[in-house]
Design an enzyme around this catalytic site. Structure first.
Site, short mmCIF file in Angstrom:
data_model
loop_
_atom_site.label_atom_id
_atom_site.label_comp_id
_atom_site.label_asym_id
_atom_site.label_seq_id
_atom_site.Cartn_x
_atom_site.Cartn_y
_atom_site.Cartn_z
N LEU A 130 6.80 -66.17 31.98
CA LEU A 130 7.18 -64.84 31.51
C LEU A 130 7.58 -64.87 30.04
O LEU A 130 8.04 -65.90 29.53
CB LEU A 130 8.29 -64.23 32.37
CG LEU A 130 9.69 -64.80 32.31
CD1 LEU A 130 10.48 -64.25 31.13
CD2 LEU A 130 10.42 -64.45 33.59
N HIS A 131 7.38 -63.76 29.37
CA HIS A 131 7.72 -63.63 27.96
C HIS A 131 7.94 -62.17 27.62
O HIS A 131 7.37 -61.28 28.26
CB HIS A 131 6.64 -64.25 27.06
CG HIS A 131 5.26 -63.80 27.39
ND1 HIS A 131 4.55 -64.28 28.48
CD2 HIS A 131 4.45 -62.90 26.79
CE1 HIS A 131 3.36 -63.71 28.53
NE2 HIS A 131 3.27 -62.85 27.51
#
Length: 176
Positions: A130-131
């Site tokens: 995730l980012h």
């Protein structure tokens, strides 16, 4: 017509070749793309790591929507928000705060977009890690190229964006 086209940007080819071949850290199977970038041993100015924290870091997006487009991420691959432990969650949002401050300082923008795409169905390009996207925006920053030609024009090379953001990154003394 398909998705948005991008104009040729040959100055990015070395970075993309290294990222996709595992040259930014370990073998191609040795962790997520972001883990290879963060732990690959390349200098930050070559891997475009703008800031490194104990649990979370910020890197330039190799396919930016606009100049200064940052990705804020945990240092370990975590696919889902609920998989972050409490210290990672805290550090992720502190890193987002600092990314916003650096973007505002470096680009003097009119606004900032912050967003996440969790899972491939939501549009995540690297769904296993995730980012948070953090990017500057300006009044009237959409132009005919995106609207008519489905093409983005990037006015600034990644090394220039990296230097601007690195120089503008908040320190304990500059945080208000």
């Amino acid at each position: 017509m398909g998705g948005i086209d991008h104009l040729w940007a040959g100055w990015r080819s070395a970075y993309l070749d290294a990222a996709t071949s595992g040259g930014l850290g370990g073998e191609r199977t040795g962790g997520s793309l972001f883990e290879r970038i963060l732990h690959g041993g390349q200098p930050d100015e070559e891997s475009f790591v703008v800031h490194r924290g104990e649990r979370c870091s910020s890197i330039l997006n190799a396919y930016p929507y606009t100049s200064g487009h940052l990705l804020v991420l945990p240092n370990r691959a975590v696919a889902e928000l609920e998989e972050l432990d409490d210290p990672e969650m805290r550090d992720l949002w502190l890193e987002v705060r600092d990314a916003v401050a650096a973007i505002k300082r470096a680009y003097r923008c009119d606004g900032v977009n912050i967003g996440m795409n969790l899972g491939r169905a939501a549009g995540a390009g690297v769904p296993e890690h995730l980012h948070v996207h953090v990017l500057p925006r300006w009044h009237g920053d959409t132009n005919f190229m995106t609207a008519v030609a489905e093409t983005r024009v990037m006015p600034e090379a990644l090394p220039v964006s990296w230097r601007k953001l690195r120089d503008a990154w908040p320190t304990a003394a500059t945080r208000s």
